[in-house]
Design an enzyme around this catalytic site. Sequence first.
Site, PDB file in Angstrom:
ATOM      1  N   GLY A 287       0.817  -1.199   0.000  1.00  0.00           N
ATOM      2  CA  GLY A 287       0.000   0.000   0.000  1.00  0.00           C
ATOM      3  C   GLY A 287       0.855   1.255   0.000  1.00  0.00           C
ATOM      4  O   GLY A 287       2.057   1.224  -0.271  1.00  0.00           O
ATOM      5  N   ASN A 288       0.216   2.366   0.317  1.00  0.00           N
ATOM      6  CA  ASN A 288       0.911   3.651   0.386  1.00  0.00           C
ATOM      7  C   ASN A 288       1.440   3.821   1.809  1.00  0.00           C
ATOM      8  O   ASN A 288       0.664   4.006   2.750  1.00  0.00           O
ATOM      9  CB  ASN A 288      -0.061   4.777   0.038  1.00  0.00           C
ATOM     10  CG  ASN A 288       0.603   6.142   0.014  1.00  0.00           C
ATOM     11  OD1 ASN A 288       1.710   6.329   0.500  1.00  0.00           O
ATOM     12  ND2 ASN A 288      -0.077   7.126  -0.552  1.00  0.00           N
ATOM     13  N   THR A 289       2.740   3.773   1.973  1.00  0.00           N
ATOM     14  CA  THR A 289       3.347   3.868   3.300  1.00  0.00           C
ATOM     15  C   THR A 289       3.873   5.278   3.589  1.00  0.00           C
ATOM     16  O   THR A 289       4.776   5.466   4.399  1.00  0.00           O
ATOM     17  CB  THR A 289       4.485   2.845   3.455  1.00  0.00           C
ATOM     18  OG1 THR A 289       5.385   2.955   2.342  1.00  0.00           O
ATOM     19  CG2 THR A 289       3.944   1.434   3.516  1.00  0.00           C
TER      20      THR A 289
END
Length: 331
Positions: A287-289
């Site tokens: 995902g977007n970290t």
Amino acid sequence: MRASSPRARILGTGRYLPARVVTNDEIAARAATSDAWLKEQVGVERRHIAAEGETTSDMATAAARAALDAAGLSPADLDLIIVATGSGDSPMPATAATVQQKLGTELVPSFDLAASHAGFLYALAVAEQSIASGATRTALVVGADMLSRRVDPEDRTTAALFGDGAGAVIVGAAGEDGRGILSMRLGADGTMASLLTIPGGGTGEPMTPERLAAKRNKVQMDGHDLFQVSVKKLQVTSMEALKAAGLLSDKLDWVIPQQANRRIVDRIAERLGYSRGKFIENLAEVGNTGAGSIPIALDEAVRDGRVKPGQNVLLCALGAGVTWAASIVRM
């Protein structure tokens, strides 16, 4: 800024991802979405979520230790610690100070940098300048975010998009082999600050029971407009960074973009004229970290052998503010 020969280079990389993996089906069970929609519209299939009691500084410290090991250095070799994060352990003190304590590095200047998802590249620019000036010999730069605790679990857009994690690099003086940070371009436009925000919890909106009920302490995002801005700014700033490095497009080996949305990467690849084979992506798996996105992907690619010494890599990101940044690094 442009350097005919680099003044600083990345000596080692590291990353940390929490053990718990949350699938799209788990997100769909509490938000109005589905595994198929998330795969198609966002590109995320699963994300890592921090355990109860785990903190941003825990993740940052683990990534830092991995980067130090890769560089063949110890915490005692550090002269500077910068942690880029928008979800630190607490408003005060800086998460970097806690990382310093956990590493056992005494008296080293340590501070946080808040530039949202572009924060890692902003921090890398600060470290490069400090090394170039002679004030610092070896710097630790960490991008770390625990955004799972900053999203509304019932909001399909944000709850599904974000994951937790940290990535780190050790930065030192460049040698004579041409490897290092070749260029850096930073930018911001505060007129678009409302596109991605956590409105409550600061001096502008101190938390009240009413604001908590309205979830003003959670991430608010205008996905449509942010998408358009991301494509435009990342394209322009990436080309500026390439030009500043004195490189032609065919000399670029890899692109590591902010892992925000697969469709954004599709559009950037199209506008830059690069094949998707040049892009290093891990969005589906993590995902977007946030600020951890680029250093996590960079470490993955270095350790699995995709990114090799001497190769030219474009790093680019855009986040809240809005802030954006791009850098050309010769590994």
